[in-house]
Write an enzyme that holds these catalytic residues in place. Structure first.
Site, PDB file in Angstrom:
ATOM      1  N   ARG A 195      53.525  35.067  51.319  1.00 61.26           N
ATOM      2  CA  ARG A 195      53.877  33.922  51.323  1.00 61.26           C
ATOM      3  C   ARG A 195      53.906  33.026  49.718  1.00 61.26           C
ATOM      4  NH1 ARG A 195      50.994  32.814  56.810  1.00 61.26           N
ATOM      5  NH2 ARG A 195      52.591  33.714  58.220  1.00 61.26           N
ATOM      6  N   ASP A 253      47.950  42.024  56.713  1.00 64.24           N
ATOM      7  CA  ASP A 253      48.329  41.533  58.251  1.00 64.24           C
ATOM      8  C   ASP A 253      49.547  41.394  58.670  1.00 64.24           C
ATOM      9  OD1 ASP A 253      48.961  39.631  56.945  1.00 64.24           O
ATOM     10  OD2 ASP A 253      47.188  38.157  57.663  1.00 64.24           O
ATOM     11  N   HIS A 304      40.405  45.119  32.422  1.00 62.80           N
ATOM     12  CA  HIS A 304      38.854  44.192  32.088  1.00 62.80           C
ATOM     13  C   HIS A 304      37.925  44.416  33.153  1.00 62.80           C
ATOM     14  CE1 HIS A 304      40.329  41.684  28.455  1.00 62.80           C
ATOM     15  NE2 HIS A 304      40.890  43.043  28.365  1.00 62.80           N
ATOM     16  N   ASN A 305      38.521  44.333  34.392  1.00 62.11           N
ATOM     17  CA  ASN A 305      37.508  44.365  35.630  1.00 62.11           C
ATOM     18  C   ASN A 305      37.325  45.894  36.343  1.00 62.11           C
ATOM     19  OD1 ASN A 305      39.129  41.478  35.897  1.00 62.11           O
ATOM     20  ND2 ASN A 305      37.023  41.629  35.312  1.00 62.11           N
ATOM     21  N   ARG A 329      30.237  44.505  31.813  1.00 65.56           N
ATOM     22  CA  ARG A 329      30.299  43.514  32.833  1.00 65.56           C
ATOM     23  C   ARG A 329      30.579  43.749  34.107  1.00 65.56           C
ATOM     24  NH1 ARG A 329      33.825  40.799  28.022  1.00 65.56           N
ATOM     25  NH2 ARG A 329      32.411  40.134  26.848  1.00 65.56           N
ATOM     26  N   ARG A 352      32.901  47.200  26.168  1.00 63.67           N
ATOM     27  CA  ARG A 352      32.197  46.082  26.650  1.00 63.67           C
ATOM     28  C   ARG A 352      32.616  45.518  28.168  1.00 63.67           C
ATOM     29  NH1 ARG A 352      36.750  43.686  23.997  1.00 63.67           N
ATOM     30  NH2 ARG A 352      37.524  41.617  25.101  1.00 63.67           N
ATOM     31  N   HIS A 353      33.757  45.808  28.408  1.00 63.49           N
ATOM     32  CA  HIS A 353      34.126  45.470  29.903  1.00 63.49           C
ATOM     33  C   HIS A 353      33.011  46.166  30.964  1.00 63.49           C
ATOM     34  CE1 HIS A 353      37.353  43.151  28.155  1.00 63.49           C
ATOM     35  NE2 HIS A 353      37.690  44.249  27.573  1.00 63.49           N
ATOM     36  N   CYS A 371      48.308  39.656  52.576  1.00 62.69           N
ATOM     37  CA  CYS A 371      48.107  38.756  53.597  1.00 62.69           C
ATOM     38  C   CYS A 371      49.194  37.571  53.243  1.00 62.69           C
ATOM     39  CB  CYS A 371      46.893  38.238  54.396  1.00 62.69           C
ATOM     40  SG  CYS A 371      45.752  37.317  52.846  1.00 62.69           S
ATOM     41  N   GLY A 372      49.046  36.420  53.903  1.00 64.26           N
ATOM     42  CA  GLY A 372      49.900  35.282  53.578  1.00 64.26           C
ATOM     43  C   GLY A 372      49.612  35.046  52.149  1.00 64.26           C
ATOM     44  N   THR A 373      48.357  34.486  51.797  1.00 65.19           N
ATOM     45  CA  THR A 373      48.081  34.315  50.445  1.00 65.19           C
ATOM     46  C   THR A 373      47.580  35.428  49.607  1.00 65.19           C
ATOM     47  OG1 THR A 373      45.874  33.517  50.860  1.00 65.19           O
ATOM     48  CG2 THR A 373      47.648  31.717  51.128  1.00 65.19           C
ATOM     49  N   GLY A 374      47.058  36.477  50.139  1.00 64.79           N
ATOM     50  CA  GLY A 374      46.333  37.494  49.583  1.00 64.79           C
ATOM     51  C   GLY A 374      44.742  37.223  49.363  1.00 64.79           C
ATOM     52  N   GLN A 375      44.529  35.941  49.622  1.00 65.17           N
ATOM     53  CA  GLN A 375      42.910  35.632  49.449  1.00 65.17           C
ATOM     54  C   GLN A 375      41.865  36.160  50.727  1.00 65.17           C
ATOM     55  OE1 GLN A 375      41.814  34.019  46.604  1.00 65.17           O
ATOM     56  NE2 GLN A 375      43.889  33.333  45.896  1.00 65.17           N
ATOM     57  N   GLY A 376      42.458  35.928  51.716  1.00 62.60           N
ATOM     58  CA  GLY A 376      41.413  36.213  52.890  1.00 62.60           C
ATOM     59  C   GLY A 376      41.230  37.551  53.091  1.00 62.60           C
TER      60      GLY A 376
END
Length: 149
Positions: free
Chosen positions: A113, A12, A102-103, A140, A136-137, A69-74
Protein backbone atom coordinates in the site's frame (compact mmCIF):
# COMPACT_ATOMS: atom_id res chain seq x y z
CA UNK A 1 22.33 -24.37 2.12
CA UNK A 2 20.89 -25.13 -1.28
CA UNK A 3 23.04 -24.44 -4.35
CA UNK A 4 20.10 -23.09 -6.37
CA UNK A 5 19.16 -19.44 -6.40
CA UNK A 6 16.02 -19.69 -4.23
CA UNK A 7 13.98 -16.84 -2.80
CA UNK A 8 11.03 -17.38 -0.50
CA UNK A 9 8.13 -14.97 -0.95
CA UNK A 10 5.21 -14.47 1.37
CA UNK A 11 2.64 -11.83 2.25
CA UNK A 12 -0.63 -11.31 3.96
CA UNK A 13 -3.88 -10.76 2.05
CA UNK A 14 -3.04 -7.09 1.35
CA UNK A 15 -0.17 -7.91 -0.99
CA UNK A 16 -1.10 -11.02 -2.97
CA UNK A 17 -1.06 -9.39 -6.42
CA UNK A 18 2.22 -7.55 -5.89
CA UNK A 19 3.85 -10.67 -4.42
CA UNK A 20 2.82 -12.72 -7.47
CA UNK A 21 4.14 -10.01 -9.82
CA UNK A 22 7.47 -10.02 -7.97
CA UNK A 23 7.61 -13.83 -8.08
CA UNK A 24 7.23 -13.79 -11.87
CA UNK A 25 9.80 -10.97 -12.17
CA UNK A 26 12.49 -12.78 -10.21
CA UNK A 27 11.74 -16.10 -11.92
CA UNK A 28 12.43 -14.37 -15.25
CA UNK A 29 15.86 -13.45 -13.82
CA UNK A 30 16.71 -17.08 -13.06
CA UNK A 31 15.69 -17.25 -9.41
CA UNK A 32 13.50 -20.04 -8.10
CA UNK A 33 10.58 -18.27 -6.46
CA UNK A 34 9.27 -20.28 -3.51
CA UNK A 35 5.89 -18.61 -3.00
CA UNK A 36 4.36 -19.65 0.31
CA UNK A 37 1.84 -16.82 0.60
CA UNK A 38 -1.94 -16.93 0.42
CA UNK A 39 -3.76 -16.98 -2.90
CA UNK A 40 -7.23 -15.86 -1.81
CA UNK A 41 -8.22 -12.45 -0.40
CA UNK A 42 -9.51 -13.61 3.00
CA UNK A 43 -7.85 -11.80 5.89
CA UNK A 44 -4.68 -13.48 7.15
CA UNK A 45 -2.13 -12.71 9.84
CA UNK A 46 1.11 -11.12 8.66
CA UNK A 47 3.12 -12.46 11.64
CA UNK A 48 2.45 -16.03 10.50
CA UNK A 49 3.65 -15.22 6.99
CA UNK A 50 6.71 -13.31 8.20
CA UNK A 51 7.77 -16.13 10.51
CA UNK A 52 7.25 -18.81 7.85
CA UNK A 53 9.39 -17.00 5.28
CA UNK A 54 12.07 -16.17 7.83
CA UNK A 55 12.33 -19.81 8.91
CA UNK A 56 12.98 -20.80 5.28
CA UNK A 57 15.87 -18.34 5.06
CA UNK A 58 17.27 -19.11 8.51
CA UNK A 59 17.29 -22.85 7.74
CA UNK A 60 19.22 -22.32 4.50
CA UNK A 61 16.38 -23.68 2.35
CA UNK A 62 16.29 -20.30 0.60
CA UNK A 63 19.15 -17.80 0.30
CA UNK A 64 16.92 -14.73 0.50
CA UNK A 65 13.36 -13.70 1.14
CA UNK A 66 10.90 -11.05 0.03
CA UNK A 67 7.90 -10.43 2.26
CA UNK A 68 5.02 -7.99 1.96
CA UNK A 69 2.09 -6.60 3.88
CA UNK A 70 0.21 -3.32 3.67
CA UNK A 71 3.11 -1.19 4.94
CA UNK A 72 5.87 -3.79 5.11
CA UNK A 73 6.45 -2.88 8.75
CA UNK A 74 4.50 -5.54 10.64
CA UNK A 75 5.69 -8.48 8.58
CA UNK A 76 9.27 -7.18 8.87
CA UNK A 77 9.01 -7.05 12.65
CA UNK A 78 7.73 -10.63 12.72
CA UNK A 79 10.52 -11.89 10.43
CA UNK A 80 13.21 -10.23 12.55
CA UNK A 81 12.15 -12.33 15.55
CA UNK A 82 13.71 -15.38 13.85
CA UNK A 83 17.37 -15.88 14.82
CA UNK A 84 19.73 -15.08 11.96
CA UNK A 85 17.30 -12.90 10.06
CA UNK A 86 18.16 -9.36 9.08
CA UNK A 87 15.12 -7.89 7.36
CA UNK A 88 14.54 -4.29 6.38
CA UNK A 89 11.51 -2.56 4.94
CA UNK A 90 12.36 -0.40 1.93
CA UNK A 91 10.43 2.12 -0.13
CA UNK A 92 13.28 3.09 -2.46
CA UNK A 93 16.08 1.31 -4.38
CA UNK A 94 18.89 3.10 -2.51
CA UNK A 95 17.77 1.73 0.86
CA UNK A 96 17.34 -1.75 -0.61
CA UNK A 97 20.89 -1.69 -1.95
CA UNK A 98 22.26 -0.40 1.35
CA UNK A 99 20.57 -3.01 3.54
CA UNK A 100 22.37 -5.67 1.51
CA UNK A 101 25.74 -3.86 1.24
CA UNK A 102 25.98 -2.58 4.81
CA UNK A 103 23.63 -4.75 6.89
CA UNK A 104 23.87 -8.10 5.06
CA UNK A 105 20.07 -8.20 4.97
CA UNK A 106 18.71 -11.55 3.91
CA UNK A 107 15.05 -10.53 3.64
CA UNK A 108 13.48 -7.51 1.96
CA UNK A 109 10.12 -6.25 3.17
CA UNK A 110 7.81 -4.12 1.03
CA UNK A 111 4.56 -2.28 1.66
CA UNK A 112 2.03 -3.04 -1.04
CA UNK A 113 0.00 0.00 0.00
CA UNK A 114 3.12 2.18 -0.05
CA UNK A 115 4.92 1.42 -3.32
CA UNK A 116 3.50 0.79 -6.77
CA UNK A 117 4.41 -2.14 -8.95
CA UNK A 118 7.12 -0.40 -11.00
CA UNK A 119 8.89 0.99 -7.95
CA UNK A 120 8.58 -2.34 -6.14
CA UNK A 121 10.35 -4.12 -9.00
CA UNK A 122 13.12 -1.50 -8.97
CA UNK A 123 13.53 -2.03 -5.22
CA UNK A 124 13.69 -5.80 -5.68
CA UNK A 125 16.29 -5.46 -8.43
CA UNK A 126 18.44 -3.18 -6.25
CA UNK A 127 18.22 -5.65 -3.35
CA UNK A 128 19.10 -8.66 -5.51
CA UNK A 129 21.98 -7.00 -7.36
CA UNK A 130 23.77 -5.79 -4.22
CA UNK A 131 26.33 -7.80 -2.26
CA UNK A 132 27.46 -7.49 1.35
CA UNK A 133 30.64 -5.40 1.52
CA UNK A 134 31.99 -6.94 4.73
CA UNK A 135 34.88 -5.03 6.30
CA UNK A 136 33.78 -2.55 8.93
CA UNK A 137 30.18 -3.54 8.25
CA UNK A 138 30.87 -7.14 9.33
CA UNK A 139 31.69 -5.93 12.84
CA UNK A 140 28.37 -4.08 13.02
CA UNK A 141 26.38 -7.02 11.68
CA UNK A 142 28.03 -9.25 14.31
CA UNK A 143 26.94 -6.74 16.96
CA UNK A 144 23.36 -6.99 15.71
CA UNK A 145 23.50 -10.79 15.78
CA UNK A 146 24.81 -10.98 19.34
CA UNK A 147 22.76 -8.15 20.88
CA UNK A 148 20.79 -9.11 23.97
CA UNK A 149 18.75 -7.23 26.55
Amino acid sequence: MTANKRIVLSSDHAAIALRQTIAAHIAAQGWEAVDIGPTTPESTYYPDHGHAAARRVASGDCQLGIILCGTGQGIMMAANKVKGIRCGVCSDPFSARMIRQHNDANILSLGARVVGEGLALDIVDAFLSAQFEGGRHATRVAMIETAQD
